[in-house]
Design a protein around this motif. Structure first.
Motif, short mmCIF file in Angstrom:
data_model
loop_
_atom_site.label_atom_id
_atom_site.label_comp_id
_atom_site.label_asym_id
_atom_site.label_seq_id
_atom_site.Cartn_x
_atom_site.Cartn_y
_atom_site.Cartn_z
N ASP A 259 27.18 -27.65 -9.79
CA ASP A 259 25.75 -27.48 -9.46
C ASP A 259 25.36 -26.04 -9.13
OD1 ASP A 259 27.40 -27.95 -7.21
OD2 ASP A 259 25.72 -28.61 -5.98
N ILE A 260 26.32 -25.24 -8.65
CA ILE A 260 25.97 -23.84 -8.32
C ILE A 260 26.77 -22.83 -9.15
CG2 ILE A 260 25.17 -24.34 -5.97
CD1 ILE A 260 27.95 -23.25 -5.00
N ALA A 261 27.64 -23.32 -10.03
CA ALA A 261 28.49 -22.41 -10.80
C ALA A 261 27.64 -21.47 -11.67
CB ALA A 261 29.44 -23.21 -11.68
N GLY A 262 28.05 -20.22 -11.72
CA GLY A 262 27.35 -19.25 -12.56
C GLY A 262 26.27 -18.50 -11.81
N GLU A 263 25.92 -18.96 -10.62
CA GLU A 263 24.84 -18.31 -9.86
C GLU A 263 25.36 -17.18 -8.97
OE1 GLU A 263 22.53 -21.32 -7.84
OE2 GLU A 263 22.41 -22.51 -9.69
N GLY A 264 26.68 -17.14 -8.78
CA GLY A 264 27.25 -16.06 -7.97
C GLY A 264 26.99 -16.22 -6.48
N VAL A 265 26.74 -17.46 -6.03
CA VAL A 265 26.43 -17.65 -4.61
C VAL A 265 27.42 -18.57 -3.89
CG1 VAL A 265 23.96 -17.21 -4.90
CG2 VAL A 265 24.84 -19.57 -5.13
N ALA A 266 28.53 -18.90 -4.56
CA ALA A 266 29.53 -19.77 -3.91
C ALA A 266 30.13 -19.06 -2.71
CB ALA A 266 30.63 -20.13 -4.91
N ASN A 267 30.41 -19.83 -1.69
CA ASN A 267 31.05 -19.27 -0.49
C ASN A 267 32.53 -19.00 -0.78
OD1 ASN A 267 31.96 -18.68 2.05
ND2 ASN A 267 31.08 -20.51 3.03
N PRO A 268 32.97 -17.74 -0.67
CA PRO A 268 34.37 -17.45 -0.97
C PRO A 268 35.31 -17.72 0.22
CG PRO A 268 33.23 -15.41 -0.46
CD PRO A 268 32.21 -16.52 -0.35
#
Ligand code: ATP
Ligand code: MG
Length: 326
Positions: A259-268
């Protein structure tokens, strides 16, 4: 000696959180990296979710950093855990200043049996109507887990541990599991308590401070650790380590988050904390502590990704962690 690390970003946000984590590792240790593929994307291209080259890289590496895979998860992570003979999955769950949590006092570690139980893959469809599952519990695997739990409790300053089980119903299998672990604990002089896993789920939801280290069978560990994730503020924070006698695979508890892949906003954070566990495993204790402190400061002071109420990108968070390391 320069240790060799196999790196598998996998799918989805794995391609965002793993490179971010490598930048953090680069700030503290120089490793030799072997970049390999696994998961849905490589399966679509080649028909094989776990290419032979990847399996070989993991087998030859001192440790593996793994991101996440999607549909093909079971075809990837189960053989990889086998390849490194990983008999325990370590899943710490704790809260951090600056992060909202349902149970702010949570600080526990789940040591999950990683090879047998109901996940041993022994299922049958006997007739149109009837299917069965064989639950495997061995004394040897229970003993190995118990030895690990005693070492873990000793070296991390815990008084002992609690065994989660259901030996009132699964008398033979969980009977063997609990008796074996208790026996090892008593030989080793480590306190071992036990609790029914269903009651434990209630206690965890209402007062997780009752528990410190939980030792449990495979399925129970899967469920209880997702419950623990819910208590501490979400999947973006939880690391894990699949540990064998000589090698380990380190991965966030979360999946590839399409759902959020590719947006660059995942929590690392979960993957960076997993890398800190990798550093512990390879005896880079000071570096592991420094990485944890840098992430904790970043969680407390920002920047934060959207899952934690911020508006920073994955890379901005990783940059902040790297800055705090230097
Ligand atoms: P899997 O079947 O692989 O365990 P899943 O269906 O449990 O996957 P995840 O991929 O873990 O799902 O995602 C669950 C939810 O948590 C999604 O809404 C996802 O966006 C969110 N999530 C997971 N990991 C992160 C992360 N690192 N940062 C922000 N949100 C995340
Ligand atoms: Mg999941």
């Amino acid at each position: 000696m320069t240790e060799r690390i196999a790196v598998i970003p996998g799918d989805g946000i794995g391609h965002e959180v793993v490179p971010a984590t490598l930048r953090v590792l680069d700030a503290v240790v120089e490793f030799e990296y072997d970049h390999v593929e696994a998961g849905d994307a490589v399966a679509e291209r080649t028909g094989e979710p776990l290419p032979a080259e990847t399996l070989e890289a993991v087998t030859n590496a001192d440790a593996t950093l793994f991101g996440a895979t999607g549909e093909t998860s079971a075809d990837v992570i189960l053989p990889l855990r086998d390849a490194v003979d990983s008999f325990v999955n370590i899943r710490p769950a704790r809260t951090y200043p600056g992060v909202d949590a349902v149970q702010p006092e949570t600080d526990l570690v789940i040591l999950r049996e990683n090879t047998e139980g109901v996940y041993a893959g022994m299922e049958d469809r006997l007739t149109e109507d009837v299917s069965t599952l064989t639950r495997l519990v061995t004394q040897s695997a229970s003993r190995r887990l118990a030895e690990f739990a005693c070492d873990y409790a000793d070296s991390n300053g815990h008084d002992g541990f609690t065994i989660a089980h259901k030996n009132n119903v699964m008398r033979v299998t969980d009977g063997l599991f609990v008796d074996t672990i208790r026996e090892v604990a008593s030989e080793r002089g480590v306190d071992a308590d036990d609790a029914y896993m269903d009651a434990m789920a209630t206690h965890l939801a209402m007062d997780p401070t009752q528990y410190d280290v939980i030792v449990c069978p495979n399925l129970a560990g899967d469920v209880l650790s997702d419950l623990a994730a819910g208590l501490v503020g979400g999947l973006g924070l939880l690391p894990s380590a699949n540990v064998g006698s000589e090698r380990g695979i380190f991965e966030p508890v979360h999946g590839c988050a399409p759902d959020i892949a590719g947006e660059g906003v995942a929590n690392p954070a979960a993957t960076i904390f997993s890398a800190a566990m990798l550093l512990d495993f390879l005896d880079y204790d000071d570096e592991a502590a420094a990485v944890r402190t840098a992430v904790e400061t970043t969680l407390a002071e920002g920047p934060r990704t959207p899952d934690l109420g911020g508006n920073a990108t994955t890379d901005e968070v990783a940059d902040a962690v790297v800055d705090r390391l230097s």
